[in-house]
Design an enzyme around this catalytic site. Structure first.
Site, short mmCIF file in Angstrom:
data_model
loop_
_atom_site.label_atom_id
_atom_site.label_comp_id
_atom_site.label_asym_id
_atom_site.label_seq_id
_atom_site.Cartn_x
_atom_site.Cartn_y
_atom_site.Cartn_z
N GLU A 98 -59.32 79.66 -6.30
CA GLU A 98 -58.37 79.10 -7.27
C GLU A 98 -57.96 77.70 -6.85
OE1 GLU A 98 -57.20 78.76 -9.95
OE2 GLU A 98 -56.10 80.41 -10.82
N ASP A 99 -57.55 76.89 -7.81
CA ASP A 99 -57.07 75.55 -7.49
C ASP A 99 -55.60 75.55 -7.10
OD1 ASP A 99 -56.96 76.27 -10.27
OD2 ASP A 99 -56.16 74.29 -10.69
N ASP A 102 -49.08 78.86 -8.79
CA ASP A 102 -47.80 78.30 -9.22
C ASP A 102 -46.82 79.48 -9.39
OD1 ASP A 102 -45.81 76.81 -10.36
OD2 ASP A 102 -46.98 76.03 -12.01
N PHE A 151 -45.55 68.32 -11.26
CA PHE A 151 -46.77 68.62 -12.02
C PHE A 151 -47.92 67.80 -11.48
CE2 PHE A 151 -49.68 69.04 -15.54
CZ PHE A 151 -49.52 70.37 -15.86
N ARG A 164 -58.98 66.06 -14.82
CA ARG A 164 -59.66 66.99 -13.91
C ARG A 164 -60.69 66.27 -13.04
NH1 ARG A 164 -58.55 72.30 -15.84
NH2 ARG A 164 -58.50 72.52 -18.10
#
Ligand code: PRP
Ligand code: MN
Ligand code: MG
Length: 179
Positions: A98-99, A102, A151, A164
């Site tokens: 996963e990146d 959160d 963010f 991205r």
């Protein structure tokens, strides 16, 4: 794109150095095991590609697309499968790539979903951890960096599907989000 960036949080070099370390650790931990890397599209695509190149094992890869954000910057808590795996993970050692974690809602859903398919093990490798907004208690096994409650975009992470392709992790200027 550059004019929209407020601050670079993690440089390309820092990312690549950390990914090399993670790859070496995973190589050691999964020696002799039937490892499958599962990329959570689309955010983890850059991380998955670079990580896999740093793992010296005969692994396989598959891809899954789930979504919790849509195009807004807030997690809705609703997770849906947009694209499922092509292959069976039964009896395999699964490593979810996963990146970012959160709220943790995406991974808590994914973890339960994958565990129900009979793998030998399921572990998590996340590039980024943003612990301040956690709603689901997620225990991961490998992590790159902890990030503050801002963010962040780049290196797979998007705002409204853009940014991205940046090779680093950064924060955008406030006016970009309010447009
Ligand atoms: C983002 C990110 C993680 C998830 C983390 O994906 O890539 O997968 O949200 O958020 P959570 O811990 O609060 O669930 P997103 O749903 O935006 O899809 P994307 O990867 O295609 O950008
Ligand atoms: Mn994602
Ligand atoms: Mg997204």
């Amino acid at each position: 794109m550059e004019q929209n960036i407020k601050q670079v949080l993690i440089t390309e070099e820092e990312l690549q150095n950390k990914i090399k370390e993670l790859g070496e650790q995973i190589t050691e931990d999964y020696k002799g095991k039937d490892l499958i890397l599962i990329c959570v599209l689309k955010g983890a695509v850059m991380f998955m590609a670079d990580l896999a190149k740093n793992i010296d094992l005969p692994l396989t890869m598959d891809f899954m697309a789930v979504s919790s954000y849509g195009s807004s910057t807030e997690s809705s808590g609703v997770v849906k499968i947009i694209k499922d795996l092509d292959t069976s993970i039964e009896g395999k050692e699964v490593l979810i790539v996963e990146d970012i974690i959160d709220t943790g809602l995406t991974l808590s859903y994914l973890l339960e979903n994958l565990k129900s398919r009979g793998p030998k093990s399921v572990k998590i490798c996340t590039l980024l951890d943003k612990p301040e907004r956690r709603k689901a208690d997620i225990k991961y096994d490998y992590k790159g960096f902890t990030v503050p409650d801002e963010f962040v975009v780049g290196y797979g992470l998007d705002f409204d599907e853009k940014y991205r392709n940046l090779p680093y992790i950064c924060v955008l200027k406030e006016e970009v989000y309010s447009k």
